[in-house]
Design a protein around this motif. Structure first.
Motif, PDB file in Angstrom:
ATOM      1  N   GLU A  22       0.793  -1.125  -0.177  1.00 43.32           N
ATOM      2  CA  GLU A  22      -0.033   0.088   0.185  1.00 43.32           C
ATOM      3  C   GLU A  22       0.833   1.248  -0.188  1.00 43.32           C
TER       4      GLU A  22
ATOM      5  N   LYS B 299       1.044   4.113  -2.996  1.00 46.06           N
ATOM      6  CA  LYS B 299       0.855   5.656  -2.829  1.00 46.06           C
ATOM      7  C   LYS B 299       1.945   6.547  -3.045  1.00 46.06           C
TER       8      LYS B 299
ATOM      9  N   SER C  97       1.417   9.435  -5.535  1.00 42.34           N
ATOM     10  CA  SER C  97       0.359  10.256  -5.086  1.00 42.34           C
ATOM     11  C   SER C  97       1.054  11.167  -3.974  1.00 42.34           C
TER      12      SER C  97
ATOM     13  N   GLN D 125      -6.597  15.241  -0.194  1.00 46.76           N
ATOM     14  CA  GLN D 125      -5.633  13.855  -0.105  1.00 46.76           C
ATOM     15  C   GLN D 125      -6.005  12.999   0.675  1.00 46.76           C
TER      16      GLN D 125
ATOM     17  N   TYR E  54      -7.615   8.995   0.330  1.00 48.13           N
ATOM     18  CA  TYR E  54      -7.208   7.939   1.163  1.00 48.13           C
ATOM     19  C   TYR E  54      -8.184   7.164   1.832  1.00 48.13           C
TER      20      TYR E  54
ATOM     21  N   LEU F  47      -9.688   3.648   0.692  1.00 44.54           N
ATOM     22  CA  LEU F  47      -8.795   2.517   1.597  1.00 44.54           C
ATOM     23  C   LEU F  47      -9.133   1.237   1.249  1.00 44.54           C
TER      24      LEU F  47
ATOM     25  N   ALA G  77      -1.637   4.633   4.730  1.00 45.73           N
ATOM     26  CA  ALA G  77      -2.353   5.886   4.420  1.00 45.73           C
ATOM     27  C   ALA G  77      -1.734   6.858   5.218  1.00 45.73           C
TER      28      ALA G  77
END
Length: 267
Positions: free
Chosen positions: A7, A11, A14, A86, A90, A94, A125
């Motif tokens: 994960e 990300k 991003s 943002q 997330y 999720l 996250a």
């Protein structure tokens, strides 16, 4: 741990985009401060020409924007919107992304419990948001120091304002998680995220404009108003406690609902 690392990797792009965008926003706005500070009378006249309702909506009342921290408070409203989008993205995506892409049943077929899956994704996250915050903090200190136009900087209110960002993002992250569990199927994470962020922003602005405090009490934009933090050099603890309470309730409810959620199968 494999879920967490996967994960985090997904990300990274991003995080780079959001961190770069926020850094650029701070740089561009702060680079203009010297011009504003040198024409304080003209800037004050410009502010007086705007309708009071507009100034209230943007948290621009009773603030001296010819000071470096007053100007930064105005800028930080736009930084908050970026941080909120943002975090909401997330939170809403999720665990809903797997359902949208029909991979949830494959993930849940592995010898890993739902609580572990949720926790791993949540930690990833949080890691992404932490990286963004660190870059935002560094950028803020650097550019405020560079473009302060010879003014002295009161660091306490600046630090308190920057420290409000993690709690502010946690609000949108956890509320986004809860929304993803309440909605049967999320087809557009960005659409829901934008709706959540701008809905709460407009709610705060609308409550300020009509003087109806009951409307804005649930909005974190009201709990962490940059101009108030800079002016008082303190958080409004009763307001902040509302954000914290919503974070805790949303987080617990998300875990409970996810454990009981009926996951659609791809076949």
């Amino acid at each position: 741990m494999n879920i967490y690392l996967h994960e985090v990797k997904t990300k990274l792009n991003s995080v780079l985009v959001w961190s770069g965008s926020i850094t650029a926003l701070i740089l561009v706005f702060m680079s203009l401060f010297t011009a504003f500070a040198g024409q304080s009378d003209l800037f004050s006249s410009l502010m007086d020409s705007f309708p009071k309702e507009l100034l209230v909506a943007f948290g621009m009342v009773d603030m001296d924007f010819t000071t470096v921290l007053g100007y930064f408070a105005l800028l930080f409203v736009f930084v908050q919107i970026c941080l909120a989008i943002q975090a909401a993205n997330y939170g809403i995506g999720l665990v809903s992304v797997e359902e949208t892409e029909w991979t949830a049943d494959f993930l849940l077929s592995k010898p890993v419990g739902r609580t572990t899956i949720m926790t791993s994704k949540l930690l990833a996250a949080l890691t992404a948001l932490l990286i963004t915050n660190i870059i935002m903090w560094i950028s803020s200190f650097i550019f405020v120091s560079i473009f302060r136009a010879g003014q002295e900087i009161a660091y306490k209110p600046l630090i308190l304002l920057l420290l409000s960002a993690p709690v502010f993002q946690l609000f949108f992250l956890t509320v986004g998680m809860l929304i993803s569990q309440l909605v049967k199927r999320i087809r557009s994470v960005t659409g829901y995220a934008m709706g959540l962020v701008f809905g709460l922003y407009i709610l705060n602005a609308f409550g300020d404009m009509i003087g109806e405090k009951s409307l804005e009490v649930i909005s974190p934009f009201n709990h962490f108003t940059p101009s108030k933090i800079i002016t008082t050099a303190a958080w409004d603890l009763p307001q902040v406690s509302i954000s914290i309470a919503i974070i805790v309730v949303s987080l617990l409810a998300s875990y409970i609902l996810y454990r009981r959620r009926n996951i659609a199968s791809a076949v």
